[in-house]
Design a protein around this motif. Structure first.
Motif, mmCIF file in Angstrom:
data_model
loop_
_atom_site.group_PDB
_atom_site.id
_atom_site.type_symbol
_atom_site.label_atom_id
_atom_site.label_comp_id
_atom_site.label_asym_id
_atom_site.label_seq_id
_atom_site.Cartn_x
_atom_site.Cartn_y
_atom_site.Cartn_z
ATOM 1 N N ILE A 59 0.675 -1.603 -0.605
ATOM 2 C CA ILE A 59 0.049 0.000 0.040
ATOM 3 C C ILE A 59 0.674 1.258 -0.256
ATOM 4 O O ILE A 59 1.691 1.562 1.010
ATOM 5 N N THR A 60 0.885 2.056 -1.036
ATOM 6 C CA THR A 60 1.387 2.986 -0.980
ATOM 7 C C THR A 60 1.016 4.792 -1.025
ATOM 8 O O THR A 60 0.759 5.744 -0.657
ATOM 9 N N GLU A 61 -0.554 4.458 -1.744
ATOM 10 C CA GLU A 61 -1.879 5.766 -1.079
ATOM 11 C C GLU A 61 -1.574 6.083 -0.098
ATOM 12 O O GLU A 61 -2.007 5.738 0.750
ATOM 13 N N PRO A 62 -2.202 7.195 0.068
ATOM 14 C CA PRO A 62 -2.142 8.316 1.365
ATOM 15 C C PRO A 62 -3.131 7.874 2.781
ATOM 16 O O PRO A 62 -3.268 7.889 3.245
ATOM 17 N N GLU A 63 -4.570 7.612 1.091
ATOM 18 C CA GLU A 63 -6.034 7.790 1.827
ATOM 19 C C GLU A 63 -6.131 6.310 2.726
ATOM 20 O O GLU A 63 -6.032 5.939 3.587
ATOM 21 N N GLU A 64 -5.358 5.320 1.695
ATOM 22 C CA GLU A 64 -5.248 3.711 1.907
ATOM 23 C C GLU A 64 -4.305 3.337 3.477
ATOM 24 O O GLU A 64 -4.684 2.646 3.870
ATOM 25 N N ILE A 65 -2.961 3.974 3.017
ATOM 26 C CA ILE A 65 -2.426 3.805 4.457
ATOM 27 C C ILE A 65 -2.526 4.401 5.903
ATOM 28 O O ILE A 65 -2.754 3.997 6.938
ATOM 29 N N ALA A 66 -3.731 6.004 5.603
ATOM 30 C CA ALA A 66 -4.790 6.304 6.769
ATOM 31 C C ALA A 66 -5.679 5.306 7.366
ATOM 32 O O ALA A 66 -5.648 5.662 8.002
ATOM 33 N N ASP A 67 -6.229 4.366 6.558
ATOM 34 C CA ASP A 67 -7.564 3.755 6.686
ATOM 35 C C ASP A 67 -6.666 2.661 7.416
ATOM 36 O O ASP A 67 -7.037 2.342 8.186
ATOM 37 N N VAL A 68 -5.648 1.725 7.355
ATOM 38 C CA VAL A 68 -5.212 1.215 7.691
ATOM 39 C C VAL A 68 -4.677 1.816 9.086
ATOM 40 O O VAL A 68 -4.789 0.634 9.871
ATOM 41 N N TYR A 69 -3.590 2.561 9.478
ATOM 42 C CA TYR A 69 -3.224 2.857 10.362
ATOM 43 C C TYR A 69 -4.854 3.238 11.253
ATOM 44 O O TYR A 69 -3.930 3.843 12.091
ATOM 45 N N SER A 70 -5.431 3.941 11.243
ATOM 46 C CA SER A 70 -6.506 3.925 12.247
ATOM 47 C C SER A 70 -6.819 3.198 12.210
ATOM 48 O O SER A 70 -7.846 3.097 13.767
ATOM 49 N N THR A 71 -7.441 2.071 11.804
ATOM 50 C CA THR A 71 -7.471 0.906 12.575
ATOM 51 C C THR A 71 -6.692 -0.413 13.422
ATOM 52 O O THR A 71 -7.599 -0.605 14.556
ATOM 53 N N PHE A 72 -5.677 0.293 13.350
ATOM 54 C CA PHE A 72 -4.428 0.123 14.943
ATOM 55 C C PHE A 72 -4.800 0.914 15.513
ATOM 56 O O PHE A 72 -4.072 1.067 16.935
ATOM 57 N N SER A 73 -4.906 1.819 15.332
ATOM 58 C CA SER A 73 -4.232 3.895 16.186
ATOM 59 C C SER A 73 -5.450 3.619 17.277
ATOM 60 O O SER A 73 -7.053 3.674 16.643
ATOM 61 N N ASN A 74 -5.748 3.170 18.230
ATOM 62 C CA ASN A 74 -6.684 3.157 19.357
ATOM 63 C C ASN A 74 -7.309 1.794 19.720
ATOM 64 O O ASN A 74 -8.565 2.148 19.881
ATOM 65 N N LEU A 75 -6.653 0.696 18.906
ATOM 66 C CA LEU A 75 -7.534 -0.514 18.402
ATOM 67 C C LEU A 75 -7.942 -1.015 20.128
ATOM 68 O O LEU A 75 -6.688 -1.703 20.538
ATOM 69 N N LYS A 76 -9.025 -1.566 20.710
ATOM 70 C CA LYS A 76 -8.864 -2.315 21.740
ATOM 71 C C LYS A 76 -8.628 -3.564 21.502
ATOM 72 O O LYS A 76 -8.968 -4.469 20.500
ATOM 73 N N VAL A 77 -7.648 -3.775 22.788
ATOM 74 C CA VAL A 77 -7.407 -5.361 23.340
ATOM 75 C C VAL A 77 -7.030 -5.705 24.432
ATOM 76 O O VAL A 77 -6.926 -4.582 25.357
#
Length: 155
Positions: A59-77
């Motif tokens: 993944i190199t597109e900034p929007e797609e990177i942001a989507d993956v990042y947001s999935t992991f940012s504040n992920l509840k574990v």
């Protein structure tokens, strides 16, 4: 006598509920990534059931990177003990940062929308009920077969 039994029963139920709440609260956490989405040059995603059959999407597109990042940012574990499953799907994410370093997250599916997550250099893994596996399916990039030597080490 009947009134005492009701009071006693209510006290037992209340005590049990408090214990359940306190036990669950102490084990829950949210993931904090040590970088921002803007710091990511690209994300390499790997997926396999058997390491010899690993595939990779990049993944190199900034929007797609942001989507993956947001999935992991504040992920509840949660710090929940589960038994490792043989034959489960592993999806790993290698965040290649602009400063030349990388950060890895390994997800081992234990169900349709649940699994174990290992973050960065940590040897401990955590349970999540987030649908991390869908990141692979939703990524429109082409999957290519790669050598298993590219995979991050999974304990």
């Amino acid at each position: 006598m009947m009134k005492r039994v009701r009071i006693f029963t209510k006290m037992i139920i209340l005590t049990a509920l408090i214990c359940i709440c306190l036990t669950g609260c102490g084990k829950s956490a949210a993931v904090t990534l040590p970088f921002e989405a803007a710091d990511v040059a690209r994300i390499e995603m790997y997926r396999f059931v058997v390491p010899a059959s690993v595939e990779k999407k990049e993944i190199t597109e900034p929007e797609e990177i942001a989507d993956v990042y947001s999935t992991f940012s504040n992920l509840k574990v949660t710090d929940k003990e589960t038994e490792p499953l043989t034959g489960s799907t592993v999806t790993s994410f290698r965040f290649r940062l602009l400063d030349g370093t990388s950060y890895e997250i390994i997800y081992n599916a234990e169900g349709v929308k649940s699994g174990r997550v290992q973050l960065g250099e940590e040897t401990k893994d955590y349970f999540t009920s987030a649908d991390i596996g869908s990141l692979w399916e939703n990524c429109q990039e082409e999957a290519v077969k790669v050598d298993e030597a590219e995979l991050p080490a999974y304990p």
